[in-house]
Write a protein that holds these residues in place. Structure first.
Motif, PDB file in Angstrom:
ATOM      1  N   THR A   2       0.835  -1.191   0.000  1.00  0.00           N
ATOM      2  CA  THR A   2       0.000   0.000   0.000  1.00  0.00           C
ATOM      3  C   THR A   2       0.877   1.251   0.000  1.00  0.00           C
ATOM      4  N   TYR A   3       0.215   2.367  -0.087  1.00  0.00           N
ATOM      5  CA  TYR A   3       0.913   3.639  -0.015  1.00  0.00           C
ATOM      6  C   TYR A   3       0.515   4.341   1.275  1.00  0.00           C
ATOM      7  N   ASN A   4       1.298   5.343   1.658  1.00  0.00           N
ATOM      8  CA  ASN A   4       0.960   6.209   2.778  1.00  0.00           C
ATOM      9  C   ASN A   4       0.600   7.575   2.228  1.00  0.00           C
ATOM     10  N   GLU A   5      -0.420   8.184   2.801  1.00  0.00           N
ATOM     11  CA  GLU A   5      -0.814   9.519   2.383  1.00  0.00           C
ATOM     12  C   GLU A   5      -0.021  10.563   3.167  1.00  0.00           C
ATOM     13  N   ILE A   6       0.495  11.541   2.453  1.00  0.00           N
ATOM     14  CA  ILE A   6       1.197  12.662   3.079  1.00  0.00           C
ATOM     15  C   ILE A   6       0.160  13.744   3.349  1.00  0.00           C
ATOM     16  N   THR A   7       0.026  14.114   4.623  1.00  0.00           N
ATOM     17  CA  THR A   7      -0.960  15.132   4.984  1.00  0.00           C
ATOM     18  C   THR A   7      -0.344  16.301   5.754  1.00  0.00           C
ATOM     19  N   SER A   8       0.964  16.254   6.007  1.00  0.00           N
ATOM     20  CA  SER A   8       1.598  17.352   6.743  1.00  0.00           C
ATOM     21  C   SER A   8       2.957  17.684   6.134  1.00  0.00           C
ATOM     22  N   GLN A   9       3.369  18.891   6.378  1.00  0.00           N
ATOM     23  CA  GLN A   9       4.678  19.358   5.910  1.00  0.00           C
ATOM     24  C   GLN A   9       5.790  18.467   6.481  1.00  0.00           C
ATOM     25  N   GLN A  10       5.664  18.106   7.748  1.00  0.00           N
ATOM     26  CA  GLN A  10       6.673  17.268   8.389  1.00  0.00           C
ATOM     27  C   GLN A  10       6.759  15.888   7.717  1.00  0.00           C
ATOM     28  N   GLN A  11       5.615  15.315   7.382  1.00  0.00           N
ATOM     29  CA  GLN A  11       5.633  14.013   6.695  1.00  0.00           C
ATOM     30  C   GLN A  11       6.365  14.121   5.366  1.00  0.00           C
ATOM     31  N   TRP A  12       6.108  15.216   4.625  1.00  0.00           N
ATOM     32  CA  TRP A  12       6.805  15.399   3.348  1.00  0.00           C
ATOM     33  C   TRP A  12       8.310  15.550   3.559  1.00  0.00           C
ATOM     34  N   GLU A  13       8.710  16.389   4.510  1.00  0.00           N
ATOM     35  CA  GLU A  13      10.137  16.602   4.759  1.00  0.00           C
ATOM     36  C   GLU A  13      10.824  15.296   5.131  1.00  0.00           C
ATOM     37  N   GLU A  14      10.180  14.487   5.963  1.00  0.00           N
ATOM     38  CA  GLU A  14      10.759  13.198   6.365  1.00  0.00           C
ATOM     39  C   GLU A  14      10.835  12.244   5.184  1.00  0.00           C
ATOM     40  N   ALA A  15       9.799  12.204   4.348  1.00  0.00           N
ATOM     41  CA  ALA A  15       9.810  11.334   3.167  1.00  0.00           C
ATOM     42  C   ALA A  15      10.900  11.765   2.198  1.00  0.00           C
ATOM     43  N   PHE A  16      11.037  13.071   1.982  1.00  0.00           N
ATOM     44  CA  PHE A  16      12.061  13.601   1.077  1.00  0.00           C
ATOM     45  C   PHE A  16      13.449  13.204   1.582  1.00  0.00           C
ATOM     46  N   GLU A  17      13.671  13.277   2.888  1.00  0.00           N
ATOM     47  CA  GLU A  17      14.944  12.840   3.484  1.00  0.00           C
ATOM     48  C   GLU A  17      15.161  11.338   3.275  1.00  0.00           C
ATOM     49  N   ARG A  18      14.092  10.546   3.433  1.00  0.00           N
ATOM     50  CA  ARG A  18      14.225   9.089   3.265  1.00  0.00           C
ATOM     51  C   ARG A  18      14.601   8.706   1.839  1.00  0.00           C
ATOM     52  N   SER A  19      14.352   9.612   0.893  1.00  0.00           N
ATOM     53  CA  SER A  19      14.744   9.301  -0.484  1.00  0.00           C
ATOM     54  C   SER A  19      16.261   9.192  -0.619  1.00  0.00           C
ATOM     55  N   ASN A  20      17.002   9.623   0.402  1.00  0.00           N
ATOM     56  CA  ASN A  20      18.452   9.401   0.418  1.00  0.00           C
ATOM     57  C   ASN A  20      18.786   7.937   0.697  1.00  0.00           C
ATOM     58  N   ASP A  21      17.845   7.216   1.342  1.00  0.00           N
ATOM     59  CA  ASP A  21      18.068   5.809   1.709  1.00  0.00           C
ATOM     60  C   ASP A  21      17.449   4.832   0.721  1.00  0.00           C
ATOM     61  N   HIS A  22      16.345   5.224   0.100  1.00  0.00           N
ATOM     62  CA  HIS A  22      15.649   4.363  -0.867  1.00  0.00           C
ATOM     63  C   HIS A  22      14.767   5.236  -1.748  1.00  0.00           C
ATOM     64  N   PRO A  23      14.449   4.764  -2.946  1.00  0.00           N
ATOM     65  CA  PRO A  23      13.591   5.553  -3.826  1.00  0.00           C
ATOM     66  C   PRO A  23      12.185   5.723  -3.240  1.00  0.00           C
ATOM     67  N   ILE A  24      11.575   6.859  -3.565  1.00  0.00           N
ATOM     68  CA  ILE A  24      10.180   7.080  -3.198  1.00  0.00           C
ATOM     69  C   ILE A  24       9.391   7.404  -4.470  1.00  0.00           C
ATOM     70  N   VAL A  25       8.148   6.950  -4.495  1.00  0.00           N
ATOM     71  CA  VAL A  25       7.233   7.243  -5.598  1.00  0.00           C
ATOM     72  C   VAL A  25       6.043   7.972  -4.990  1.00  0.00           C
ATOM     73  N   ILE A  26       5.710   9.117  -5.589  1.00  0.00           N
ATOM     74  CA  ILE A  26       4.620   9.946  -5.082  1.00  0.00           C
ATOM     75  C   ILE A  26       3.573  10.125  -6.167  1.00  0.00           C
ATOM     76  N   LEU A  27       2.335   9.837  -5.826  1.00  0.00           N
ATOM     77  CA  LEU A  27       1.210  10.127  -6.705  1.00  0.00           C
ATOM     78  C   LEU A  27       0.544  11.404  -6.201  1.00  0.00           C
ATOM     79  N   LYS A  28       0.436  12.404  -7.069  1.00  0.00           N
ATOM     80  CA  LYS A  28      -0.338  13.606  -6.759  1.00  0.00           C
ATOM     81  C   LYS A  28      -1.732  13.370  -7.335  1.00  0.00           C
ATOM     82  N   HIS A  29      -2.722  13.384  -6.454  1.00  0.00           N
ATOM     83  CA  HIS A  29      -4.076  12.967  -6.811  1.00  0.00           C
ATOM     84  C   HIS A  29      -5.089  14.064  -6.505  1.00  0.00           C
TER      85      HIS A  29
END
Length: 112
Positions: A2-29
């Protein structure tokens, strides 16, 4: 998977940082757009099959979370559109596409 929904600025910042460890795929819906509804279905079809397991899958609702959606565009340099899907690795764009090109087959062709 499944995917996780980003609903806060902090969640986005943390996800963007995690892209240093593994790829992330984001759907803008967009929850009000039929083309986006189709893209969301295609994204879910990909995830319900055999998605790549080393990737983190995320979704942001562009109307309900507009500031986050705009921040993603600013941080990535990828012009905002919706529906839109993008893959980031080490905070860099690997791939993105929009509208009717967001299909299970296209996602699989890029990720698998």
């Amino acid at each position: 998977m499944t995917y996780n929904e980003i609903t806060s600025q902090q969640q986005w910042e943390e996800a963007f940082e995690r892209s240093n460890d593994h790829p992330i795929v984001i759907l803008k819906h967009s929850t009000t757009c039929p083309v986006s509804a189709n893209a969301h279905d295609e994204f879910n079809k990909y995830l319900s099959d055999t998605p790549r397991e080393d990737v983190e899958y995320l979704m942001v609702k562009v109307i309900e979370s507009r500031p986050i959606s705009l921040q993603i565009a600013e941080d990535t340099g990828i012009k905002h559109e919706s529906p839109q899907i993008m893959m980031l690795d080490k905070k860099e764009k690997v791939w993105s596409t929009t509208h009717w090109s967001v299909t299970k087959a296209h996602i699989a062709a890029v990720l698998d």
